[in-house]
Design an enzyme around this catalytic site. Structure first.
Site, short mmCIF file in Angstrom:
data_model
loop_
_atom_site.label_atom_id
_atom_site.label_comp_id
_atom_site.label_asym_id
_atom_site.label_seq_id
_atom_site.Cartn_x
_atom_site.Cartn_y
_atom_site.Cartn_z
N ASP A 27 1.01 -1.17 0.23
CA ASP A 27 0.18 -0.11 -0.08
C ASP A 27 0.74 1.27 0.03
O ASP A 27 0.70 2.13 -0.82
CB ASP A 27 -0.96 -0.11 1.30
CG ASP A 27 -2.09 -1.06 1.13
OD1 ASP A 27 -2.33 -1.77 -0.10
OD2 ASP A 27 -2.66 -1.29 2.08
N GLU A 77 -2.68 -2.25 -9.05
CA GLU A 77 -1.22 -1.70 -9.28
C GLU A 77 -1.23 -0.97 -10.58
O GLU A 77 -0.23 -0.52 -11.09
CB GLU A 77 -0.17 -2.64 -9.16
CG GLU A 77 -0.02 -3.79 -10.04
CD GLU A 77 -0.71 -5.09 -9.94
OE1 GLU A 77 -0.33 -6.09 -10.40
OE2 GLU A 77 -1.86 -4.98 -9.14
#
Length: 290
Positions: A175, A202
């Site tokens: 994260d 992502e």
């Protein structure tokens, strides 16, 4: 100045009704004259309570006319009428205050509701992790691009080997990596025009309105360099470097060239960059989908 003609019209109407009411009471002694004056003033308060000059312009001539007409009719001051008129005047004033308070409360509530709607709309179009625009915002941007016409470029990028990164360092570290990559992307684009979007996982998209292919390709290469040089700092103090694979597409979005096709073209170029070894930018060519 804008309300002056309206106030003049209100005074004229009030004087007309005052003249009629005076004659109804003083000369013709019509029973409905008093209720008519009361009804006219109540209507004025309800309709004009929010604007004091307009309210006074309409109500004052009527307010003075009724007691003057009563005085002319009776040739003396009627104590009973005077008491009733004072009570009515206080009720009229109190009614306006109540209406003003209701209006202010409704205005405050409406402002709060608008703020809440804007906040919810912002949340609906923001990625909660990175704080940048999300996929829903991206769809709106592409729809607007179709409506506006003109050249439009898309840069789609993916953090290389992110699953391995997550498995090795954990999801909190993943994260933090995405947050820092998003921040690096935002600082590398034109703040007023370009939009950085977290498209999913992502994957990120940079939307470039009014940008030709050459400009989009230059930005894509610069993004590769910036992310490659950027240091991702882990919570344990360890510093890492990540790379991205980038696909570029530029064209003129139309109803026939649907916005989903624009994303597919950029996505195809991005996966071509991965196949060629990652850590690079590739421009879409029609032969890639042939």
């Amino acid at each position: 100045q804008k309300t002056l003609p309206i106030q003049v019209l209100l005074v004229a109407l009030s004087l007309l009704w005052s003249w009629c009411s005076y004659h109804f009471i003083a000369y013709w002694t019509l029973q409905f004259a008093y209720p008519l004056c009361v009804l006219l003033m109540l209507s004025g308060v309800v309709a004009l309570y929010f604007h004091t000059p307009s309210l006074l312009a309409f109500v004052i001539p009527l307010w003075f006319t009724t007691p003057i007409a009563s005085l002319m009719l009776n040739q003396q001051i009627n104590i009973h009428f005077a008491v009733v008129w004072c009570i009515f005047s206080l009720a009229l004033y109190g009614g306006r205050l109540i209406l003003l308070r209701w209006f202010e409360e409704a205005w405050v509530q409406n402002s709060y509701n608008n703020q809440l709607i804007n906040r919810l709309d912002a949340l609906a179009h923001r990625d909660p992790l990175t704080g940048i625009a999300n996929r829903r915002a991206m769809n709106s941007i592409l729809h607007d691009a179709i409506d506006n016409g003109g050249s439009f470029a898309l840069i789609m990028l993916d953090v290389d080997f992110f699953k391995r990164y997550n498995d090795t360092y954990g999801h909190p570290a993943g994260d933090r990596c995405l947050i820092q990559v998003a921040d690096a992307l935002q600082r590398s684009t034109r703040q007023s025009e370009d939009v950085v979007v977290r498209y999913g996982g992502e994957e990120f998209v940079v939307a470039l309105p009014n940008t030709p292919l050459q400009g989009a390709e230059m930005l894509a290469n610069r993004l590769c360099e910036i992310v490659r040089a950027h240091v991702v700092r882990l919570k344990n103090g360890e510093n890492l470097h990540v790379t991205i694979s980038v696909g570029v597409y530029s064209g003129i979005p139309t109803l026939q060239n649907h916005w989903e096709n624009l994303i597919d073209y950029a996505d195809t170029a991005m996966y071509t960059a991965k196949q060629r070894g990652r850590n690079q930018a590739v421009v879409y060519l029609p032969s890639m989908t042939a």
